[in-house]
Motif scaffolding. Sequence first.
Motif, PDB file in Angstrom:
ATOM      1  N   SER A 131      -0.267 -13.506   6.982  1.00  0.00           N
ATOM      2  CA  SER A 131      -0.484 -12.162   7.506  1.00  0.00           C
ATOM      3  C   SER A 131      -1.678 -11.473   6.852  1.00  0.00           C
ATOM      4  N   GLY A 132      -2.111 -12.010   5.698  1.00  0.00           N
ATOM      5  CA  GLY A 132      -3.254 -11.417   5.007  1.00  0.00           C
ATOM      6  C   GLY A 132      -2.902 -10.223   4.160  1.00  0.00           C
ATOM      7  N   SER A 133      -1.626  -9.921   4.039  1.00  0.00           N
ATOM      8  CA  SER A 133      -1.202  -8.771   3.246  1.00  0.00           C
ATOM      9  C   SER A 133      -1.373  -9.057   1.757  1.00  0.00           C
ATOM     10  N   ALA A 134      -1.764  -8.005   1.019  1.00  0.00           N
ATOM     11  CA  ALA A 134      -1.907  -8.131  -0.438  1.00  0.00           C
ATOM     12  C   ALA A 134      -0.633  -7.693  -1.151  1.00  0.00           C
ATOM     13  N   LEU A 135       0.455  -7.611  -0.415  1.00  0.00           N
ATOM     14  CA  LEU A 135       1.719  -7.152  -0.981  1.00  0.00           C
ATOM     15  C   LEU A 135       2.192  -8.106  -2.075  1.00  0.00           C
ATOM     16  N   ARG A 136       2.669  -7.506  -3.175  1.00  0.00           N
ATOM     17  CA  ARG A 136       3.201  -8.282  -4.298  1.00  0.00           C
ATOM     18  C   ARG A 136       4.675  -7.956  -4.485  1.00  0.00           C
ATOM     19  N   LEU A 137       5.354  -8.809  -5.215  1.00  0.00           N
ATOM     20  CA  LEU A 137       6.772  -8.586  -5.475  1.00  0.00           C
ATOM     21  C   LEU A 137       6.985  -7.268  -6.215  1.00  0.00           C
ATOM     22  N   SER A 138       6.059  -6.918  -7.096  1.00  0.00           N
ATOM     23  CA  SER A 138       6.183  -5.658  -7.836  1.00  0.00           C
ATOM     24  C   SER A 138       6.156  -4.453  -6.898  1.00  0.00           C
ATOM     25  N   ASP A 139       5.410  -4.581  -5.768  1.00  0.00           N
ATOM     26  CA  ASP A 139       5.386  -3.500  -4.787  1.00  0.00           C
ATOM     27  C   ASP A 139       6.754  -3.303  -4.145  1.00  0.00           C
ATOM     28  N   VAL A 140       7.436  -4.413  -3.926  1.00  0.00           N
ATOM     29  CA  VAL A 140       8.766  -4.346  -3.315  1.00  0.00           C
ATOM     30  C   VAL A 140       9.765  -3.717  -4.279  1.00  0.00           C
ATOM     31  N   ILE A 141       9.610  -3.993  -5.551  1.00  0.00           N
ATOM     32  CA  ILE A 141      10.543  -3.470  -6.550  1.00  0.00           C
ATOM     33  C   ILE A 141      10.487  -1.943  -6.611  1.00  0.00           C
ATOM     34  N   VAL A 142       9.276  -1.372  -6.502  1.00  0.00           N
ATOM     35  CA  VAL A 142       9.146   0.089  -6.581  1.00  0.00           C
ATOM     36  C   VAL A 142       9.267   0.752  -5.215  1.00  0.00           C
ATOM     37  N   LEU A 143       9.469  -0.029  -4.177  1.00  0.00           N
ATOM     38  CA  LEU A 143       9.556   0.484  -2.814  1.00  0.00           C
ATOM     39  C   LEU A 143      10.581   1.609  -2.646  1.00  0.00           C
ATOM     40  N   PRO A 144      11.742   1.572  -3.312  1.00  0.00           N
ATOM     41  CA  PRO A 144      12.720   2.658  -3.116  1.00  0.00           C
ATOM     42  C   PRO A 144      12.214   4.045  -3.496  1.00  0.00           C
ATOM     43  N   VAL A 145      11.194   4.140  -4.343  1.00  0.00           N
ATOM     44  CA  VAL A 145      10.733   5.458  -4.790  1.00  0.00           C
ATOM     45  C   VAL A 145       9.246   5.709  -4.544  1.00  0.00           C
ATOM     46  N   ILE A 146       8.467   4.670  -4.280  1.00  0.00           N
ATOM     47  CA  ILE A 146       7.035   4.816  -3.994  1.00  0.00           C
ATOM     48  C   ILE A 146       6.814   4.583  -2.506  1.00  0.00           C
ATOM     49  N   PRO A 147       6.231   5.539  -1.784  1.00  0.00           N
ATOM     50  CA  PRO A 147       6.064   5.407  -0.334  1.00  0.00           C
ATOM     51  C   PRO A 147       5.396   4.096   0.066  1.00  0.00           C
ATOM     52  N   PHE A 148       5.928   3.491   1.127  1.00  0.00           N
ATOM     53  CA  PHE A 148       5.468   2.170   1.567  1.00  0.00           C
ATOM     54  C   PHE A 148       5.015   2.234   3.015  1.00  0.00           C
ATOM     55  N   GLN A 149       3.780   1.803   3.248  1.00  0.00           N
ATOM     56  CA  GLN A 149       3.178   1.744   4.578  1.00  0.00           C
ATOM     57  C   GLN A 149       3.419   3.055   5.340  1.00  0.00           C
ATOM     58  N   HIS A 150       3.627   2.970   6.655  1.00  0.00           N
ATOM     59  CA  HIS A 150       3.772   4.202   7.429  1.00  0.00           C
ATOM     60  C   HIS A 150       5.118   4.864   7.243  1.00  0.00           C
ATOM     61  N   TYR A 151       6.031   4.212   6.529  1.00  0.00           N
ATOM     62  CA  TYR A 151       7.347   4.805   6.273  1.00  0.00           C
ATOM     63  C   TYR A 151       7.274   5.940   5.257  1.00  0.00           C
ATOM     64  N   TRP A 152       6.105   6.149   4.642  1.00  0.00           N
ATOM     65  CA  TRP A 152       5.933   7.235   3.679  1.00  0.00           C
ATOM     66  C   TRP A 152       6.426   8.562   4.236  1.00  0.00           C
ATOM     67  N   PHE A 153       6.275   8.750   5.552  1.00  0.00           N
ATOM     68  CA  PHE A 153       6.645  10.017   6.183  1.00  0.00           C
ATOM     69  C   PHE A 153       8.050  10.455   5.784  1.00  0.00           C
ATOM     70  N   LEU A 154       8.972   9.513   5.766  1.00  0.00           N
ATOM     71  CA  LEU A 154      10.370   9.853   5.520  1.00  0.00           C
ATOM     72  C   LEU A 154      10.589  10.330   4.092  1.00  0.00           C
ATOM     73  N   LEU A 155       9.939   9.686   3.117  1.00  0.00           N
ATOM     74  CA  LEU A 155      10.090  10.123   1.725  1.00  0.00           C
ATOM     75  C   LEU A 155       9.472  11.499   1.511  1.00  0.00           C
ATOM     76  N   TYR A 156       8.331  11.746   2.110  1.00  0.00           N
ATOM     77  CA  TYR A 156       7.704  13.055   1.952  1.00  0.00           C
ATOM     78  C   TYR A 156       8.541  14.151   2.614  1.00  0.00           C
ATOM     79  N   LEU A 157       9.161  13.836   3.730  1.00  0.00           N
ATOM     80  CA  LEU A 157       9.996  14.831   4.392  1.00  0.00           C
ATOM     81  C   LEU A 157      11.240  15.129   3.552  1.00  0.00           C
ATOM     82  N   ILE A 158      11.805  14.099   2.913  1.00  0.00           N
ATOM     83  CA  ILE A 158      12.927  14.325   1.996  1.00  0.00           C
ATOM     84  C   ILE A 158      12.506  15.266   0.872  1.00  0.00           C
ATOM     85  N   ALA A 159      11.329  15.022   0.310  1.00  0.00           N
ATOM     86  CA  ALA A 159      10.830  15.872  -0.778  1.00  0.00           C
ATOM     87  C   ALA A 159      10.652  17.314  -0.309  1.00  0.00           C
TER      88      ALA A 159
END
Length: 332
Positions: A100-128
């Motif tokens: 897929s050419g993505s530069a995603l790393r396992l460490s990115d997945v680990i912090v995914l619950p609290v660090i906005p990920f891709q276009h899903y960031w919208f939901l975390l910002y709205l919660i805030a």
Amino acid sequence: MTRDPAIDRARGLAILAVAWFHMTRALINTGHMADDPLLQWADRLAYGWHVQIFFLVSGYFLQGRVRRWADVWPRALDLYWPYLLWSTITAVLLLAMPASGSALRLSDVIVLPVIPFQHYWFLLYLIACIALMALVGRWPLLVTGLFLVANLVAWRADLPQDRLGVTLDNGTYWPAFFFFGAWLARRGVLLRWRTGPALVAFAVAALAALASLRSGIDIRWSLFFVPSLCACYALVWLASRLAVPGLAWLGQRSLPIYLVHVMVGAVLRALVYKVAPGIPVALAFAVIFGGAVAIPVVLDLVATRLGLARLAGFAPIVKVRRSGPAPAASAA
């Protein structure tokens, strides 16, 4: 608060614009579509309003409904579950497909619950934003101003565009629209969608998009806050004039589309160019864009019919009225 049907039609237009320009950007990045000046301008214009309208409307309709923490957690849960579910699914698929050419790393997945990920960031910002409303919702205009100033400071500081820098930039931008919407509701402002002001508002937004494009300054900075508000006004005016069947219905299903359209578009893009590598770009785009909108809607309808909409993140887990990209079960 009386519901203006133009708002749901505006949601429909906004989610179509989100999907449209995500698909065009993907085709440009993969070399299948030319990045001509008109498309660049239209892209810049759309990025000045198509998500901003969701924050603005969310703040408007949540004003007065979030006064304490007990009002926050049901709405936060409604938003956090689809974020966690679909961002995790996307991350796992990217990790499983190196091609897929993505530069995603396992460490990115680990912090995914609290660090906005891709276009899903919208939901975390709205919660805030909702959590902040419980704390400082009594002063929406002051909070709007503070976020706009903080965003200007972040712009001048020229933060590194790593995940923390992007988060700080966005974290001082989007809440301004949310709290401005809350201020409009608190003041009892009932906007009148008049043709003359709407045309002027569109002209301001169009010129701002051109200025953003020529200067190289992203339109998603508080420098362009007023033009973005103008674009939102023009959008709702247009929605109030459009008697397109199903547009409001589509707007009420904006959350499933938002969650799934990028993934569906990526799959369709790969299939289309594998099966028909010489396909005209207009036809390829029609198939990809149409599928990116239609398939999430079908998934939502099927999940609702099977009683799985909540599990899929398409419907509220806790039955409270809410704004933003809305599932089929919610109009607010």
